[in-house]
Design an enzyme around this catalytic site. Structure first.
Site, short mmCIF file in Angstrom:
data_model
loop_
_atom_site.label_atom_id
_atom_site.label_comp_id
_atom_site.label_asym_id
_atom_site.label_seq_id
_atom_site.Cartn_x
_atom_site.Cartn_y
_atom_site.Cartn_z
CB ALA A 48 -0.97 0.05 1.25
CD GLU A 68 9.36 -0.22 7.10
OE1 GLU A 68 9.39 -0.53 8.26
OE2 GLU A 68 8.40 -0.10 6.26
CG ASN A 76 3.52 -8.00 8.04
OD1 ASN A 76 4.33 -8.56 8.49
ND2 ASN A 76 2.51 -7.37 8.69
N GLY A 81 2.83 -14.54 0.42
CA GLY A 81 3.18 -15.48 -0.62
C GLY A 81 3.08 -15.06 -1.98
N GLY A 82 2.98 -13.80 -2.26
CA GLY A 82 2.88 -13.38 -3.68
C GLY A 82 1.71 -13.67 -4.15
NE ARG A 328 -5.90 -16.56 3.80
CZ ARG A 328 -5.39 -15.51 3.29
NH1 ARG A 328 -5.68 -14.19 4.05
NH2 ARG A 328 -4.32 -15.59 2.60
CD GLU A 466 -2.52 -6.33 8.24
OE1 GLU A 466 -2.90 -7.29 9.02
OE2 GLU A 466 -1.33 -6.35 7.68
#
Length: 500
Positions: A48, A68, A76, A81-82, A328, A466
């Site tokens: 993001a 950062e 993250n 997992g791409g 999930r 997120e």
């Protein structure tokens, strides 16, 4: 306000590093004295944040600064997992799948959200999926040739994957593109405070040279943001105190997939200035976690085979206990019911045929790192994992009949990719890991952070990824985090232009 803010920051700090005290600082409402000025500040360097910075600069907003707090770019996002859900992506179309659409993706997400999803937001994100995909291609991201599959909770094969199976394939390219454009990235810069003028954010007090998690490191700088501040700081799953406060039902012993710095202090600082939090108690676990490796690990990649071509069996009964291809939340709930009488985890197993995947890097890597094992027979599985052999044989025989019939009367699983199990097998143990915060700051559809006291946007304050909440509802589908974060970065870039 100052005491409330200090308390919230103390909570996050204690959870992050076990600190017993915070350095004292005064409330910073002085909007006249600055150490430096830029046009846009982006907090966070995951999908993001990198997307927002890229689009802010691309749209001509002037000097863009990315902060950062950790020592590396990516957050993250770099270790995920791409996976990337894109309706009507080129690989999907080449596979002959022409009946997918953004609306189909949203339909799946509404089901997963269990009545709590934001349909307008999901629709906007899905309709920009191809824009996000082309942004990746334009910045040099490579995806696996011919790879597009149906993952849990989706009704179509629409999930592509990066070349090396990690989100770092995307974060690296976005960062490199940003550097070429002239975006400035600063590592080890911790946001101490927002500098506010009423309902407008003016800038930040930043601890420059911060070394996680020591709050005493670095020096303070005041940075003005002339056109806006974008909060893209991620979730709070590593803030154990906050996690327990918002969801006491969440097993505190669960491992997590997030990096240690995912502690949520930027979100808490925004809340201290009136930003509205939503759905904070909706914290998702990844049902593909392995107890035999720490953090995110390789289990996610291995189980992209296991869930599709194999089965999951309880070590207590030797029986299947769920639809392996459900979303999930459904799978995690089912998995965590597998416990011994003393309440300790009875780790279920997942297994599939070894021969077709013997050279697949997902398998070779898992076997190398001993988070999966090659087992020659059902007898070997029963012995190694202490399962009732007779019931295990009955389970596999029944399952193989379902594969041949292409129907699963037991759990309603879609059987189009299922394979008859003959052995030798690849076997791994599973247990969920805390993975993603569906809750966070409420924004409008254009990414402006909403003030809960007025239900109007806080001027010049934006959020993406997120750190935001109220989009997915109770459960986020696999492969949609990359999509949401990249798209929201695009949207915020446009909003900054409109507001400026």
């Amino acid at each position: 306000m100052s005491s409330r803010r200090s308390f919230l920051k103390l909570s996050a700090s204690v959870a992050a590093g076990g600190l017993t005290a915070m350095p004292a600082f005064a409330a910073c409402n002085d909007t006249t004295s600055w150490d430096e000025e830029v046009d846009v500040i982006v907090i966070g360097s995951g999908f993001a944040g990198l997307s927002a910075a890229y689009n802010a600069h691309k749209n001509g907003l002037g000097k863009v600064l990315v902060l950062e707090k950790m020592q590396v770019i990516g957050g993250n996002s770099a270790i995920n997992g791409g996976w990337f859900a894109v309706p009507k992506n080129p690989i999907q179309l080449a596979q002959g799948i022409h009946d997918d659409s953004p609306a189909e993706l949203v339909k799946d997400q509404i089901i997963s959200g269990r009545g709590m999803a934001n349909v307008e937001a999901l629709t906007q994100i899905a309709e920009h999926a191809l824009d996000a995909y082309h942004q990746c291609i334009d910045t040099g991201v490579e995806f696996r040739e011919g790879f597009n599959i149906q993952v849990g909770g989706h009704n179509k094969a629409r999930a592509i994957r990066t070349k090396h199976g990690v989100g770092g394939d995307i974060t690296t390219k976005l960062y490199e593109a940003g550097v070429k454009m002239g975006i400035e990235y600063r590592l080890q810069n911790y946001v101490e405070q927002f500098v506010m003028d009423g309902q407008e954010i003016q800038g930040l007090v930043v601890r420059h040279g911060y070394r996680f998690p020591d709050q005493k490191t670095g020096s303070l700088r005041r940075i003005k943001a002339r056109k806006g501040v974008v909060l893209a700081s991620g979730g709070f799953t590593r803030n154990m105190e906050l996690r327990a406060a918002v969801d006491p039902s969440l097993d505190p012993t669960l491992d997590g997939t997030n990096h240690k710095g995912a502690t949520g202090e930027v979100m808490l600082e925004a809340m201290a200035h009136g930003a509205l939090p939503v759905h904070l108690n909706m914290i998702q676990t990844g049902h593909w976690g392995s107890p035999d490796e720490g953090g995110f690990g390789w289990s996610n990649a291995l189980l992209s085979i296991g869930w599709h071509q194999g089965i999951s069996v309880s070590v207590l009964s030797g029986k299947r206990y769920m639809d392996e291809r459900a979303d999930r939340l459904t799978c995690s709930t089912a998995i965590m019911k597998n416990r011994y009488q003393d309440g300790s985890p009875a780790y279920p197993i997942v297994f599939f045929n070894h021969a077709p995947y013997a050279k697949d890097e997902r398998v070779t890597r898992a076997l190398r790192d001993k988070m999966a094992w090659k087992v020659d027979s059902l007898e070997g599985i029963a012995k190694q994992f202490n399962l009732p052999l007779a019931e295990l044989k009955n389970t596999v025989a029944r399952y193989n009949k379902h594969v041949e019939a292409r129907q699963d009367p037991d759990f309603g699983r879609k059987m189009d990719t299922a394979e008859v199990l003959t052995g030798p097998f690849v076997v791994s143990r599973i247990w969920p890991k805390v993975h993603y915060c569906m809750g966070g700051l409420k924004t409008d559809l254009d990414g402006r952070v909403v003030d809960g006291r007025t239900m109007k946007p806080i001027r010049k304050m934006y959020a993406a990824g997120e750190v935001t909440g109220g989009v997915h509802g109770h459960a986020r589908l696999s492969s949609t985090s990359c999509l949401e974060c990249l798209v929201n970065g695009i949207i915020v870039g446009k909003t900054l232009v409109a507001d400026a």
